[in-house]
Motif scaffolding. Structure first.
Motif, mmCIF file in Angstrom:
data_model
loop_
_atom_site.group_PDB
_atom_site.id
_atom_site.type_symbol
_atom_site.label_atom_id
_atom_site.label_comp_id
_atom_site.label_asym_id
_atom_site.label_seq_id
_atom_site.Cartn_x
_atom_site.Cartn_y
_atom_site.Cartn_z
ATOM 1 N N GLY A 117 37.614 33.480 27.788
ATOM 2 C CA GLY A 117 36.694 34.094 26.844
ATOM 3 C C GLY A 117 36.871 35.589 26.695
ATOM 4 N N ALA A 118 37.908 36.152 27.295
ATOM 5 C CA ALA A 118 38.156 37.594 27.183
ATOM 6 C C ALA A 118 39.656 37.822 27.084
ATOM 7 N N SER A 119 40.025 38.951 26.560
ATOM 8 C CA SER A 119 41.448 39.284 26.397
ATOM 9 C C SER A 119 41.939 40.109 27.580
ATOM 10 N N THR A 120 41.645 39.640 28.764
ATOM 11 C CA THR A 120 42.058 40.350 29.974
ATOM 12 C C THR A 120 42.703 39.374 30.943
ATOM 13 N N GLN A 121 43.505 39.931 31.807
ATOM 14 C CA GLN A 121 44.287 39.101 32.724
ATOM 15 C C GLN A 121 44.582 39.898 33.989
ATOM 16 N N ARG A 171 45.245 41.963 26.285
ATOM 17 C CA ARG A 171 45.979 41.383 25.167
ATOM 18 C C ARG A 171 45.793 42.264 23.927
ATOM 19 N N GLU A 172 46.909 42.735 23.382
ATOM 20 C CA GLU A 172 46.898 43.584 22.195
ATOM 21 C C GLU A 172 47.927 43.054 21.188
ATOM 22 N N HIS A 173 47.443 42.806 19.964
ATOM 23 C CA HIS A 173 48.347 42.353 18.895
ATOM 24 C C HIS A 173 49.203 41.156 19.326
ATOM 25 N N GLY A 174 48.547 40.275 20.058
ATOM 26 C CA GLY A 174 49.208 39.034 20.439
ATOM 27 C C GLY A 174 50.121 39.124 21.649
ATOM 28 N N ARG A 175 50.133 40.281 22.337
ATOM 29 C CA ARG A 175 51.008 40.420 23.508
ATOM 30 C C ARG A 175 50.208 40.980 24.680
ATOM 31 N N TRP A 176 50.568 40.536 25.886
ATOM 32 C CA TRP A 176 49.924 41.059 27.091
ATOM 33 C C TRP A 176 50.597 42.370 27.465
ATOM 34 N N VAL A 177 49.793 43.420 27.663
ATOM 35 C CA VAL A 177 50.325 44.739 27.987
ATOM 36 C C VAL A 177 49.614 45.264 29.227
ATOM 37 N N ALA A 190 47.767 49.209 39.868
ATOM 38 C CA ALA A 190 47.467 48.082 40.753
ATOM 39 C C ALA A 190 46.323 48.422 41.695
ATOM 40 N N ALA A 191 45.667 47.386 42.188
ATOM 41 C CA ALA A 191 44.603 47.542 43.180
ATOM 42 C C ALA A 191 44.690 46.376 44.152
ATOM 43 N N HIS A 192 44.270 46.613 45.384
ATOM 44 C CA HIS A 192 44.264 45.528 46.364
ATOM 45 C C HIS A 192 43.094 44.579 46.143
ATOM 46 N N ASP A 193 42.060 45.051 45.435
ATOM 47 C CA ASP A 193 40.891 44.231 45.153
ATOM 48 C C ASP A 193 40.928 43.783 43.692
ATOM 49 N N PRO A 194 40.846 42.464 43.409
ATOM 50 C CA PRO A 194 40.949 42.008 42.014
ATOM 51 C C PRO A 194 39.821 42.525 41.134
ATOM 52 N N ALA A 195 38.602 42.676 41.671
ATOM 53 C CA ALA A 195 37.502 43.190 40.862
ATOM 54 C C ALA A 195 37.751 44.627 40.433
ATOM 55 N N THR A 196 38.298 45.416 41.333
ATOM 56 C CA THR A 196 38.635 46.813 41.012
ATOM 57 C C THR A 196 39.677 46.873 39.911
ATOM 58 N N ALA A 197 40.699 46.024 40.034
ATOM 59 C CA ALA A 197 41.741 46.004 39.013
ATOM 60 C C ALA A 197 41.181 45.609 37.654
ATOM 61 N N LEU A 198 40.326 44.587 37.628
ATOM 62 C CA LEU A 198 39.785 44.102 36.362
ATOM 63 C C LEU A 198 38.836 45.129 35.749
ATOM 64 N N ALA A 199 38.120 45.881 36.593
ATOM 65 C CA ALA A 199 37.172 46.884 36.086
ATOM 66 C C ALA A 199 37.878 48.062 35.433
ATOM 67 N N SER A 200 39.191 48.253 35.733
ATOM 68 C CA SER A 200 39.915 49.372 35.151
ATOM 69 C C SER A 200 40.330 49.107 33.723
ATOM 70 N N VAL A 201 40.188 47.847 33.251
ATOM 71 C CA VAL A 201 40.548 47.526 31.880
ATOM 72 C C VAL A 201 39.454 48.053 30.956
ATOM 73 N N ASP A 202 39.860 48.742 29.919
ATOM 74 C CA ASP A 202 38.865 49.306 28.993
ATOM 75 C C ASP A 202 37.934 48.206 28.460
ATOM 76 N N GLY A 203 36.652 48.470 28.465
ATOM 77 C CA GLY A 203 35.691 47.523 27.883
ATOM 78 C C GLY A 203 35.235 46.465 28.850
ATOM 79 N N GLU A 204 35.793 46.472 30.134
ATOM 80 C CA GLU A 204 35.376 45.471 31.118
ATOM 81 C C GLU A 204 34.589 46.167 32.215
ATOM 82 N N ALA A 205 33.516 45.517 32.688
ATOM 83 C CA ALA A 205 32.702 46.102 33.751
ATOM 84 C C ALA A 205 33.112 45.498 35.077
#
Length: 420
Positions: free
Chosen positions: A376-380, A394-400, A405-420
């Protein structure tokens, strides 16, 4: 043949575990002479076990013979001897004449090395240095007429000594290190070769050992120059002369500036104390090097040429540059490498994902190999082989790449613009 009373005694070596007895090729050749000639392979194995257990006492080496006291497992001691025929005076003359003609052989011996070509040249001159089949003759108090465990153990211990100093082999063949070096010195300077004036002396040179001995009187080397704070600027190519066909001055200027920057970086690392130096840089592939250059290219034309040279296309190069800026070669590997984690790596990854969020906050993830996509989101999230998590968007149909990198997956995901 001159008389020899030279003898060297080596203290007992400690038990040896987890490695072979001979690390050098000449030490291995010594053991091959034993193992190929012994009629009873079980006795050879027994000798290897005794030597490995430290059962061989002090080893005495003299021309033609080595001797040691070897203890059985029941502590019974036996004197063991191994004999090797000495070289004749004529053989020694041929060997020494050959060595004088090849300065590299003398240098190798002084460095405690015995290169194969030295042994081959000696054999061609009629002086066999290493023992061959049947050359190692055993004598033991236990009464065995062939190699027993005691003489085999002595041979294995001797291989360790030969690893450290091949002059030990020359001593067995009849002459000590001092005798060999003195003979080489005599042969290297004869009356007919003595210079008659300073010019001839300069042309002839001096003996290597003499030059080394007087090295302490030479002035010290100058200290290293102070490293500039910034790399130098390349010479300007802006001249009145037009460039030759196919020559791009802007591209040449860019490459020259990057070469200067890389040289400055390498020199800075080399001048650091050893404990502060980074690991040696890995060799880059053609594409990785193009990405590195493109990351510093400010002109679109240069980036376009780099993309064309790699055959990847401009858009693909731009995505790779974004990854490079987040993490260099490691980030590039995650961009291109899709791999299947092993069970242990996968279990650690799932545990990290489970513990990164509270139950109500944990996003729903769809797994594909080392990639976890948020439903449900354009993040990975992408898992690297060293266990770090890299965020993607995901931008213009491609993963960028979307962050470091982060050792904690939540920290890594929070660095994506628009994700908390």
């Amino acid at each position: 043949m001159r008389e020899h009373d030279t003898e060297r005694t080596f203290a007992a070596l400690p038990p040896e575990r987890g490695r072979g007895f001979a690390r050098t090729w000449w030490g291995q050749a010594w053991l091959k002479a034993l193992e190929d000639a012994a009629l009873d392979s079980e006795q050879v194995k027994t000798g290897r076990r005794l030597a490995r257990a430290g059962a061989v006492g002090s080893v005495s080496v003299r021309p033609g013979r080595i001797t040691a006291v070897v203890q059985d497992r029941d502590r019974t001691a036996h004197r063991a001897d191994v004999l090797l025929q000495e070289l004749s005076a004529e053989q020694w003359d041929r060997f020494l004449d050959m060595a004088v003609e090849r300065a590299g052989h003398i240098a190798a011996l002084l460095d405690r090395e015995m290169p194969p070509h030295l042994v081959e040249d000696a054999a061609d001159a009629g002086a066999e240095l290493l023992p061959g089949l049947g050359d190692l003759e055993p004598e033991c108090e236990c009464g065995a007429w062939d190699h027993c465990g005691h003489t085999a153990a002595l041979c294995y211990q001797m291989a360790r000594l030969l690893d450290q100093d091949p002059f030990v082999l020359l001593l067995m063949r009849g002459r000590s290190e001092r005798e060999v070096l003195d003979d080489l010195q005599v042969r290297s300077v004869t009356p007919s070769e003595e210079p008659t004036n300073s010019q001839e002396a300069s042309q002839e040179g001096v003996d290597a050992a003499e030059a080394y001995a007087t090295g302490s009187i030479l002035p010290p080397l100058p200290s290293a120059p102070e490293l500039p704070a910034q790399p130098g600027s390349p010479p300007s190519l802006d001249t009145e002369t037009p460039p030759a066909p196919g020559v791009d001055p802007a591209a040449l200027t860019f490459l020259a500036s990057r070469a200067a920057a890389e040289a400055h970086r390498l020199l800075s690392a080399a001048l650091l104390p050893e404990h502060e130096q980074d690991a040696v840089d890995e060799e880059l592939t053609l594409f990785q090097d193009a990405v590195r250059l493109a990351a510093d290219a400010s002109e679109a034309a240069i980036a376009a040429r780099l993309a064309e040279g790699t055959g990847r296309g401009r858009e693909e190069l731009e995505i790779a540059v974004r990854a490079w800026r987040y993490g260099g070669t490691a980030a590039l590997s995650v961009l291109e490498d899709e791999w299947v984690p092993e069970a242990e790596s996968l279990a650690r990854a799932r545990a990290a994902l489970e513990s990164a969020w509270d139950d109500g906050d944990r996003p729903r993830l769809r797994t594909a190999h080392n990639r976890w996509t948020v439903i449900g989101a354009s993040t990975q999230l992408r898992l690297s082989r060293d266990g770090r998590w890299w965020p993607y968007r995901r931008e213009h149909g491609r993963w960028v790449p979307a962050g470091p990198a982060a050792h904690d997956p939540a920290t890594a995901l929070a660095s994506v613009d628009g994700e908390a």
